[in-house]
Design a protein around this motif. Structure first.
Motif, PDB file in Angstrom:
ATOM      1  N   ILE A 140      18.672 -31.892  39.076  1.00  0.00           N
ATOM      2  CA  ILE A 140      18.721 -33.236  38.480  1.00  0.00           C
ATOM      3  C   ILE A 140      20.068 -33.443  37.796  1.00  0.00           C
ATOM      4  O   ILE A 140      20.706 -34.495  37.942  1.00  0.00           O
ATOM      5  N   LEU A 141      20.528 -32.437  37.058  1.00  0.00           N
ATOM      6  CA  LEU A 141      21.809 -32.553  36.347  1.00  0.00           C
ATOM      7  C   LEU A 141      22.986 -32.622  37.308  1.00  0.00           C
ATOM      8  O   LEU A 141      23.947 -33.372  37.078  1.00  0.00           O
ATOM      9  N   ILE A 142      22.925 -31.870  38.393  1.00  0.00           N
ATOM     10  CA  ILE A 142      23.984 -31.921  39.403  1.00  0.00           C
ATOM     11  C   ILE A 142      24.094 -33.327  39.970  1.00  0.00           C
ATOM     12  O   ILE A 142      25.196 -33.868  40.119  1.00  0.00           O
ATOM     13  N   ARG A 143      22.955 -33.949  40.250  1.00  0.00           N
ATOM     14  CA  ARG A 143      22.968 -35.315  40.790  1.00  0.00           C
ATOM     15  C   ARG A 143      23.350 -36.335  39.721  1.00  0.00           C
ATOM     16  O   ARG A 143      24.097 -37.272  39.997  1.00  0.00           O
ATOM     17  N   ALA A 144      22.847 -36.161  38.491  1.00  0.00           N
ATOM     18  CA  ALA A 144      23.118 -37.133  37.430  1.00  0.00           C
ATOM     19  C   ALA A 144      24.594 -37.198  37.073  1.00  0.00           C
ATOM     20  O   ALA A 144      25.128 -38.269  36.774  1.00  0.00           O
ATOM     21  N   PHE A 145      25.276 -36.054  37.090  1.00  0.00           N
ATOM     22  CA  PHE A 145      26.686 -36.015  36.710  1.00  0.00           C
ATOM     23  C   PHE A 145      27.615 -35.845  37.918  1.00  0.00           C
ATOM     24  O   PHE A 145      28.798 -35.588  37.753  1.00  0.00           O
ATOM     25  N   ASP A 146      27.066 -35.971  39.127  1.00  0.00           N
ATOM     26  CA  ASP A 146      27.830 -35.864  40.362  1.00  0.00           C
ATOM     27  C   ASP A 146      28.648 -34.574  40.386  1.00  0.00           C
ATOM     28  O   ASP A 146      29.846 -34.579  40.643  1.00  0.00           O
ATOM     29  N   LEU A 147      27.985 -33.459  40.109  1.00  0.00           N
ATOM     30  CA  LEU A 147      28.666 -32.165  40.085  1.00  0.00           C
ATOM     31  C   LEU A 147      28.774 -31.541  41.470  1.00  0.00           C
ATOM     32  O   LEU A 147      29.528 -30.598  41.662  1.00  0.00           O
ATOM     33  N   ASN A 148      28.014 -32.035  42.413  1.00  0.00           N
ATOM     34  CA  ASN A 148      28.032 -31.558  43.801  1.00  0.00           C
ATOM     35  C   ASN A 148      27.812 -30.058  43.925  1.00  0.00           C
ATOM     36  O   ASN A 148      28.193 -29.459  44.911  1.00  0.00           O
ATOM     37  N   GLY A 149      27.251 -29.427  42.929  1.00  0.00           N
ATOM     38  CA  GLY A 149      26.943 -28.016  42.993  1.00  0.00           C
ATOM     39  C   GLY A 149      28.148 -27.094  43.005  1.00  0.00           C
ATOM     40  O   GLY A 149      28.009 -25.899  43.144  1.00  0.00           O
ATOM     41  N   LYS A 150      29.341 -27.643  42.856  1.00  0.00           N
ATOM     42  CA  LYS A 150      30.553 -26.827  42.945  1.00  0.00           C
ATOM     43  C   LYS A 150      30.957 -26.234  41.604  1.00  0.00           C
ATOM     44  O   LYS A 150      31.693 -25.268  41.564  1.00  0.00           O
ATOM     45  N   LYS A 151      30.516 -26.827  40.545  1.00  0.00           N
ATOM     46  CA  LYS A 151      30.970 -26.377  39.235  1.00  0.00           C
ATOM     47  C   LYS A 151      29.968 -25.433  38.595  1.00  0.00           C
ATOM     48  O   LYS A 151      28.763 -25.572  38.755  1.00  0.00           O
ATOM     49  N   ASN A 152      30.483 -24.508  37.867  1.00  0.00           N
ATOM     50  CA  ASN A 152      29.661 -23.573  37.118  1.00  0.00           C
ATOM     51  C   ASN A 152      29.376 -24.218  35.754  1.00  0.00           C
ATOM     52  O   ASN A 152      30.311 -24.635  35.075  1.00  0.00           O
ATOM     53  N   PHE A 153      28.102 -24.303  35.378  1.00  0.00           N
ATOM     54  CA  PHE A 153      27.785 -24.931  34.105  1.00  0.00           C
ATOM     55  C   PHE A 153      26.643 -24.208  33.416  1.00  0.00           C
ATOM     56  O   PHE A 153      25.846 -23.538  34.043  1.00  0.00           O
ATOM     57  N   GLY A 154      26.615 -24.363  32.102  1.00  0.00           N
ATOM     58  CA  GLY A 154      25.547 -23.812  31.294  1.00  0.00           C
ATOM     59  C   GLY A 154      24.757 -24.941  30.663  1.00  0.00           C
ATOM     60  O   GLY A 154      25.301 -26.015  30.394  1.00  0.00           O
ATOM     61  N   ILE A 155      23.484 -24.707  30.444  1.00  0.00           N
ATOM     62  CA  ILE A 155      22.610 -25.720  29.850  1.00  0.00           C
ATOM     63  C   ILE A 155      22.042 -25.158  28.559  1.00  0.00           C
ATOM     64  O   ILE A 155      21.606 -24.009  28.510  1.00  0.00           O
ATOM     65  N   SER A 156      22.041 -25.982  27.519  1.00  0.00           N
ATOM     66  CA  SER A 156      21.421 -25.581  26.261  1.00  0.00           C
ATOM     67  C   SER A 156      20.669 -26.782  25.692  1.00  0.00           C
ATOM     68  O   SER A 156      20.900 -27.920  26.094  1.00  0.00           O
ATOM     69  N   TYR A 157      19.742 -26.505  24.785  1.00  0.00           N
ATOM     70  CA  TYR A 157      18.966 -27.576  24.166  1.00  0.00           C
ATOM     71  C   TYR A 157      19.065 -27.465  22.657  1.00  0.00           C
ATOM     72  O   TYR A 157      19.274 -26.383  22.111  1.00  0.00           O
ATOM     73  N   LEU A 158      18.936 -28.607  21.993  1.00  0.00           N
ATOM     74  CA  LEU A 158      18.999 -28.633  20.542  1.00  0.00           C
ATOM     75  C   LEU A 158      17.637 -28.235  19.995  1.00  0.00           C
ATOM     76  O   LEU A 158      16.638 -28.900  20.227  1.00  0.00           O
TER      77      LEU A 158
END
Length: 160
Positions: free
Chosen positions: A68-86
């Motif tokens: 969902i995040l890849i599509r929402a931010f148009d990351l195209n799965g190419k970028k390495n990212f971390g997810i955290s929550y408050l």
């Protein structure tokens, strides 16, 4: 005899049985069909981007959330990212806690999703990134960015 009439009095009065509040809260959490999510994407020195959406906590896994995040931010799965929550750390302070597994995500849904689940997506630059990290910024690899202590300023004085 007194106990039987006392319990029937509680049932007849509409009062919940002892421990009923805890059970009701647990049932309410299980019955939640939608969790609202707000996401802040942080990438290098670019201004943050924000998105909002809703998910069903019963069927949303970490893998699904990543897609969902890849599509929402148009990351195209190419970028390495971390997810955290408050959420709250062990000391009860608000902090961003890593989402590394489905168990972490379930915990986030239960403990930190009212009125909405606040996520942060940190884009980690790759070697072929169009936004390389400046050398100075590489020195600031700390687990908690809001606790950064600035370095001592060094001033050069010239005597003339």
């Amino acid at each position: 005899m007194a106990t039987a009439s006392g319990s029937s009095d509680l049932a007849g009065s509409g009062a919940p049985p002892p421990g009923g509040e805890v059970q009701a809260a647990a049932a309410e959490e299980e019955e939640r069909e939608v969790v609202r999510v707000r996401v802040k994407k942080c990438e290098s020195f670019l201004p943050p981007e924000f998105r909002s959406f809703a998910v069903d906590p019963q069927i949303t896994s970490l893998d699904v959330l990543q897609h969902i995040l890849i599509r929402a931010f148009d990351l195209n799965g190419k970028k390495n990212f971390g997810i955290s929550y408050l959420g709250q750390d062990r000391l009860g302070q608000e902090a961003y806690l890593s989402l590394l597994s489905d168990w972490d995500l379930s915990t986030a849904f239960v403990t930190a999703s009212k009125p909405y689940l606040q996520l942060r997506v940190d884009i980690r630059p790759t070697e072929d990134s169009e936004y390389p990290v400046p050398w100075e910024a590489q020195l600031w690899v700390l687990p908690c960015p809001h606790r950064i202590i600035p370095p001592l300023a060094v001033h050069l004085l010239t005597v003339s």
